[in-house]
Design a protein around this motif. Structure first.
Motif, short mmCIF file in Angstrom:
data_model
loop_
_atom_site.label_atom_id
_atom_site.label_comp_id
_atom_site.label_asym_id
_atom_site.label_seq_id
_atom_site.Cartn_x
_atom_site.Cartn_y
_atom_site.Cartn_z
N MET A 1 0.91 -46.42 50.18
CA MET A 1 1.66 -45.63 49.23
C MET A 1 0.87 -44.38 48.88
O MET A 1 -0.34 -44.45 48.68
N ILE A 2 1.54 -43.28 48.78
CA ILE A 2 0.89 -42.03 48.37
C ILE A 2 0.71 -42.06 46.86
O ILE A 2 1.65 -42.30 46.12
N SER A 3 -0.51 -41.80 46.40
CA SER A 3 -0.82 -41.83 44.99
C SER A 3 -0.59 -40.48 44.31
O SER A 3 -0.06 -40.42 43.21
N TYR A 4 -1.02 -39.41 44.97
CA TYR A 4 -0.79 -38.08 44.41
C TYR A 4 -0.81 -37.04 45.52
O TYR A 4 -1.32 -37.27 46.62
N VAL A 5 -0.23 -35.88 45.18
CA VAL A 5 -0.22 -34.73 46.08
C VAL A 5 -0.75 -33.55 45.27
O VAL A 5 -0.37 -33.38 44.10
N THR A 6 -1.62 -32.76 45.87
CA THR A 6 -2.16 -31.58 45.20
C THR A 6 -1.90 -30.35 46.06
O THR A 6 -2.09 -30.39 47.27
N VAL A 7 -1.44 -29.28 45.42
CA VAL A 7 -1.34 -27.98 46.08
C VAL A 7 -2.19 -26.99 45.30
O VAL A 7 -2.34 -27.11 44.09
N GLY A 8 -2.73 -26.04 46.02
CA GLY A 8 -3.55 -25.02 45.38
C GLY A 8 -2.71 -23.86 44.90
O GLY A 8 -1.66 -23.56 45.44
N ALA A 9 -3.21 -23.20 43.85
CA ALA A 9 -2.52 -22.02 43.32
C ALA A 9 -3.57 -21.06 42.76
O ALA A 9 -4.50 -21.49 42.07
N ASP A 10 -3.40 -19.79 43.05
CA ASP A 10 -4.28 -18.76 42.50
C ASP A 10 -3.80 -18.30 41.13
O ASP A 10 -4.59 -17.85 40.32
N ASP A 11 -2.50 -18.38 40.88
CA ASP A 11 -1.90 -17.94 39.62
C ASP A 11 -1.19 -19.14 39.00
O ASP A 11 -0.04 -19.42 39.31
N ILE A 12 -1.89 -19.87 38.13
CA ILE A 12 -1.35 -21.09 37.55
C ILE A 12 -0.12 -20.81 36.69
O ILE A 12 0.84 -21.59 36.71
N ALA A 13 -0.10 -19.72 35.95
CA ALA A 13 1.06 -19.39 35.11
C ALA A 13 2.31 -19.19 35.98
O ALA A 13 3.40 -19.66 35.64
N ARG A 14 2.16 -18.50 37.07
CA ARG A 14 3.28 -18.27 37.99
C ARG A 14 3.72 -19.59 38.64
O ARG A 14 4.92 -19.86 38.78
N ALA A 15 2.77 -20.41 39.02
CA ALA A 15 3.09 -21.72 39.60
C ALA A 15 3.80 -22.60 38.58
O ALA A 15 4.75 -23.31 38.91
N LYS A 16 3.36 -22.54 37.33
CA LYS A 16 4.00 -23.34 36.27
C LYS A 16 5.47 -22.94 36.12
O LYS A 16 6.34 -23.80 36.00
N ARG A 17 5.75 -21.67 36.13
CA ARG A 17 7.14 -21.20 36.02
C ARG A 17 7.99 -21.79 37.16
O ARG A 17 9.11 -22.25 36.95
N PHE A 18 7.46 -21.77 38.37
CA PHE A 18 8.15 -22.31 39.54
C PHE A 18 8.39 -23.81 39.39
O PHE A 18 9.52 -24.28 39.48
N TYR A 19 7.35 -24.59 39.17
CA TYR A 19 7.48 -26.04 39.14
C TYR A 19 8.22 -26.55 37.91
O TYR A 19 8.92 -27.56 37.97
N ASP A 20 8.10 -25.83 36.78
CA ASP A 20 8.86 -26.21 35.59
C ASP A 20 10.37 -25.99 35.78
O ASP A 20 11.17 -26.54 35.02
N ALA A 21 10.76 -25.22 36.78
CA ALA A 21 12.18 -24.97 37.04
C ALA A 21 12.88 -26.19 37.62
O ALA A 21 14.11 -26.26 37.60
N PHE A 22 12.11 -27.18 38.15
CA PHE A 22 12.81 -28.34 38.72
C PHE A 22 12.14 -29.69 38.46
O PHE A 22 12.83 -30.70 38.39
N LEU A 23 10.84 -29.75 38.32
CA LEU A 23 10.22 -31.07 38.18
C LEU A 23 10.64 -31.81 36.89
O LEU A 23 10.89 -33.01 36.95
#
Length: 139
Positions: free
Chosen positions: A1-23
């Motif tokens: 079973m996969i426990s976690y997945v990590t992706v890298g981001a240089d701009d966390i605020a921009r990534a947060k806007r993206f992932y908060d749109a669906f997660l």
């Protein structure tokens, strides 16, 4: 079973806007800290932990984050309508279209999917496989 997945981001605020749109719509809750974003499904007392968790973090070595060639993370939606709704929400939040919601000939008749890129270029799929909804052959 996969426990976690990590992706890298240089701009966390921009990534947060993206992932908060669906997660959050898929049930994930966000814990934000200096180490980045941690999305996990909530666990009620006595309930078994639901995996995998999903993390968005700056790179550990300090080099620019990059998307893997051939790497993709897929999230399951409740139904086809949610796939369409979340695809639009992600585009409005700065995501890039990598494939409009729909059926694909190379997958099963009920596999309804959309493909997107996050601001860092990571490929994301949002899909539904509900056998109670019309399938590819019924459309």
């Amino acid at each position: 079973m996969i426990s976690y997945v990590t992706v890298g981001a240089d701009d966390i605020a921009r990534a947060k806007r993206f992932y908060d749109a669906f997660l959050p719509a898929l049930g994930y809750e966000l814990k934000e800290g200096p180490e980045g974003l941690s999305y996990a499904l909530p666990v009620a007392p006595g309930q078994t932990i639901l995996l995998p968790d999903f993390y968005v973090k700056p790179t550990f070595n300090g080099a620019p984050a990059s998307a893997g060639n051939g790497t993709m993370v897929a999230f399951e939606a409740r139904n086809q309508n949610q796939v369409r709704t979340l695809h639009l929400a992600v585009l409005a939040a700065g995501g890039a279209d990598e494939g409009q919601p729909g059926f694909r000939a190379s997958y099963g008749p009920h596999f309804y999917v959309s493909y997107l890129r996050d601001p860092q270029g990571n490929k994301i799929a949002i899909f539904s496989c509900d056998p109670d909804e019309p399938g590819r052959d019924a459309v």
